[in-house]
Structure formats: C-alpha cells, structure tokens
Design a protein around this motif. Sequence first.
Motif, PDB file in Angstrom:
ATOM      1  N   LEU A 186      -1.649   6.440   5.822  1.00 12.61           N
ATOM      2  CA  LEU A 186      -1.281   5.031   5.828  1.00 12.61           C
ATOM      3  C   LEU A 186      -1.740   4.349   7.117  1.00 12.61           C
ATOM      4  O   LEU A 186      -2.235   3.217   7.084  1.00 12.61           O
ATOM      5  CB  LEU A 186       0.234   4.880   5.662  1.00 12.61           C
ATOM      6  N   VAL A 191       1.137   5.395  -0.337  1.00 19.24           N
ATOM      7  CA  VAL A 191       0.323   6.600  -0.162  1.00 19.24           C
ATOM      8  C   VAL A 191       1.141   7.814  -0.585  1.00 19.24           C
ATOM      9  O   VAL A 191       2.318   7.944  -0.218  1.00 19.24           O
ATOM     10  CB  VAL A 191      -0.126   6.764   1.305  1.00 19.24           C
ATOM     11  N   PRO A 201      -8.802   6.700  -0.357  1.00 14.88           N
ATOM     12  CA  PRO A 201      -8.227   7.625   0.628  1.00 14.88           C
ATOM     13  C   PRO A 201      -9.263   8.145   1.621  1.00 14.88           C
ATOM     14  O   PRO A 201     -10.436   8.349   1.278  1.00 14.88           O
ATOM     15  CB  PRO A 201      -7.685   8.768  -0.235  1.00 14.88           C
ATOM     16  N   ILE A 260       0.872  -1.177   0.000  1.00 11.60           N
ATOM     17  CA  ILE A 260       0.000   0.000   0.000  1.00 11.60           C
ATOM     18  C   ILE A 260       0.905   1.222   0.000  1.00 11.60           C
ATOM     19  O   ILE A 260       1.657   1.446   0.956  1.00 11.60           O
ATOM     20  CB  ILE A 260      -0.933   0.015   1.220  1.00 11.60           C
ATOM     21  N   GLN A 313      -5.305   3.608   6.796  1.00  6.62           N
ATOM     22  CA  GLN A 313      -5.533   2.509   5.852  1.00  6.62           C
ATOM     23  C   GLN A 313      -5.198   1.161   6.489  1.00  6.62           C
ATOM     24  O   GLN A 313      -5.888   0.159   6.267  1.00  6.62           O
ATOM     25  CB  GLN A 313      -4.701   2.722   4.587  1.00  6.62           C
ATOM     26  N   GLU A 325       4.594   4.019   2.768  1.00  5.12           N
ATOM     27  CA  GLU A 325       4.118   2.754   2.227  1.00  5.12           C
ATOM     28  C   GLU A 325       4.321   1.637   3.231  1.00  5.12           C
ATOM     29  O   GLU A 325       5.125   1.752   4.172  1.00  5.12           O
ATOM     30  CB  GLU A 325       4.810   2.400   0.909  1.00  5.12           C
ATOM     31  N   ILE A 376      -3.781   6.738  -3.148  1.00  7.76           N
ATOM     32  CA  ILE A 376      -3.405   5.404  -2.681  1.00  7.76           C
ATOM     33  C   ILE A 376      -3.231   4.484  -3.882  1.00  7.76           C
ATOM     34  O   ILE A 376      -4.066   4.476  -4.791  1.00  7.76           O
ATOM     35  CB  ILE A 376      -4.473   4.808  -1.741  1.00  7.76           C
TER      36      ILE A 376
END
Length: 382
Positions: A214, A193, A280, A191, A217, A255, A287
């Motif tokens: 992040l 960002v 996001p 992931i 997320q 990330e 993202i």
Amino acid sequence: MTTFPAAPGADHPSDDIIALVRELVTRESPTRDAVASRSIADLLTGWFEGVGGEVRQEPTAAGTDLVIDVAGAGDPYLLIGHTDTVWPEGTLDGALPWSQQGDVVRGPGAYDMKAGIVVMLEALRRLQPLPRERRRAVRIVLVADEEVGSPESGPLLAERARGAVAAIGFESPHPDGALKVGRRGSARVRIAVTGRAAHAALDPEHGISAVDELVDQLMRVREIVADPALPGPVLCNVGTISGGARANVIPARAEAEIGLRFTDPVTEERVMRALAALRPVRAGAEIVVETLSARPAWLASAQDAALVAAIERSAAGIGQRIEARPAAGAGDTNLLGALGLPTVDGFGPRGGGAHAEDEHFLRSSLGERIALLRAVLTLPAE
C-alpha cells in the motif's frame, strides 16, 4: 404540521423562523442513519405540504430523499439541498450544543445546511399569497447522503432534474456571501490491498506485506496527481489508512481512502483512469481500486452567467448586491452544472465552521437569503 408565523422583516427573521432551524438541528441526522433520516423527512414532509408542496419520500440505501413539487407558472426552478450532516448522534449534548449569541447561531448541521432548507421553506411560504401566475414553479430535491458524495442519490439527480430550467444549490456561499458558479470535481477512492500473513521473524519469506504494498501504491498515486503533463492541478488527500495487527506478523490486508479534487474534466478523467490501472508491485499481492463517489468538475458556462445575471437583477430590486465566482469545494450542483443545466450554488446563509466545532450561521444573512429567493421566484405582473 407546523403553523407558520406572520412574515418578519427581510433582514430580521423572527424567533419562530430560527425555531424552525433549531427543530431541524435538534433532529440529528448523520449520513446513513436510516431512522434519523426518516424522522427528519417526515418532519419536512409536513412543513412543505403546509406551503403547497406535493411531497414524495424516496427511500435509498443511505436514507430518505425528498422530492417536492410546488405549483406555479412556467417550467420549474430546481432547488437542491440535503438533510444529512457529518456529525454523529450526541453532538448536541457534547461538542456543539445549540446556541444563539447575537447574530451568531450555532449547532451541528445548522450551517451545512439545515438553515438553507429553512430559506427554501420560508421563501415559499411568503410566495403563497401571490396568484399562481406570479409564482414560478419549483421542484425541491433534498438528499440524504450528500456528505459522503451522494453515492445513492447522485445517479438519480439528473432524472429528478428533468424539465427544470435552472438549478439553485443551498450550500454555504463564499465567506463574503458571494454565490458559487463553477466547482471543482471530486472523487473518493479506496485502494484495498491483499497480501499474505506470515511470522515476521520465523517465516518472512512466505509473507507478502499488504502495508508495504500500500505504501508503494500511495507513492505511485503521488506521482500520478503531480504529473506536470496534466492540464490542471489536483488536490489529493490520503484521508484514512488501515492495515495490519501486530508488529511480529506480516500484514495480509491494508487499505487507504483518498480524496481528490479536480479543476477540469480532462485532468479528472486522466487521473481516474491512471488510478484504475494501478497494478501490484509485489508478486502475489492483489489490489482493488474502488471509486466510492465521484462528482464531475463543473466549469462555469455562459448559461450559468445568464442565471447569475437574472439573480443579480432580482437582488437589485430588493436593495441587495450579489456576486458569483468559482469554488474549490464540490457538491450536488456539480452534476447539474456539468450536464449544462444553468446552475448556481451558495444560496444558504453566510456563516462558517462547516464540519468543525465552530459551525455557525448569521441570523441576519438568513433573512437576506429568504428575501432574495422570494424575489427570484416572483414573476412580474403582466
């Protein structure tokens, strides 16, 4: 080309065979080191040609894969292994030098899985005196990127397996020596960002924190994998996190890399779909969710059970007792088993410490596995 010794006793492999493992181990071969991968591929090419193999080197972005065909009767058994290790170059001179103490042999990649490659090699050498109609045809695939999920070689595996009647993987067995039939699916997901940098005190309203985004997320990821409506459990490990540079600067990038394990394909599909749909939380943040590697869950089938039963009969004929059960870890056999090809894994020798500084295999188990593979690949006289 290596000159092979006379066959030792099944349970007591000679020093010459241990020397073959040592030569593989001392050729350190970290994943994605193209030069090291080519070096060990060249060595193995000569060795397998010496036992009747027709060898093809197939370069990928990760290194040099090997596809080896050995003539025999019937459709081939597919033997699966890998030449890469998790260890960086220089490990032999530092954290994990080669050593032998009684039955225990240590070295980086010795257990995972260079000793397994020698099991294949030596079993084929012992089959050479038999007439071709008494030896089962074999195809061997040794990949160069298994330790990072086989992102390059994995998509080629089904093509390389075409025409095979069964697959045997040479990863480590269960600690008691049991084979592995059925494995969890696995995926590595990144992931990433992108936010917007700004001074954290003088201009905070113009910044978008990629690190804060992040974190939010990852909290959402936790909710996804813990959803009680999922059919099966999910193992989730946030393995790495990076982002930001200074405490007085709102970070523009961050990330995380996440490792996931699944017991069944439905759970796997739902989780991966939910991760791909992440959006996001903060206006202006971006993202990107990227699947770095993925192996499907392999649920043991009736065809797998039949293959295990055949191996058990071969084992009984040489005085060995074999069991098989599912495993938590994933490997290249996941794809083959999930495709419906009769598959087992865990044909490497017993030992322990994979990916750890205590990595080792048991010398006696190496001999047992060589004898078992020879028995499995020997066809009865008509």
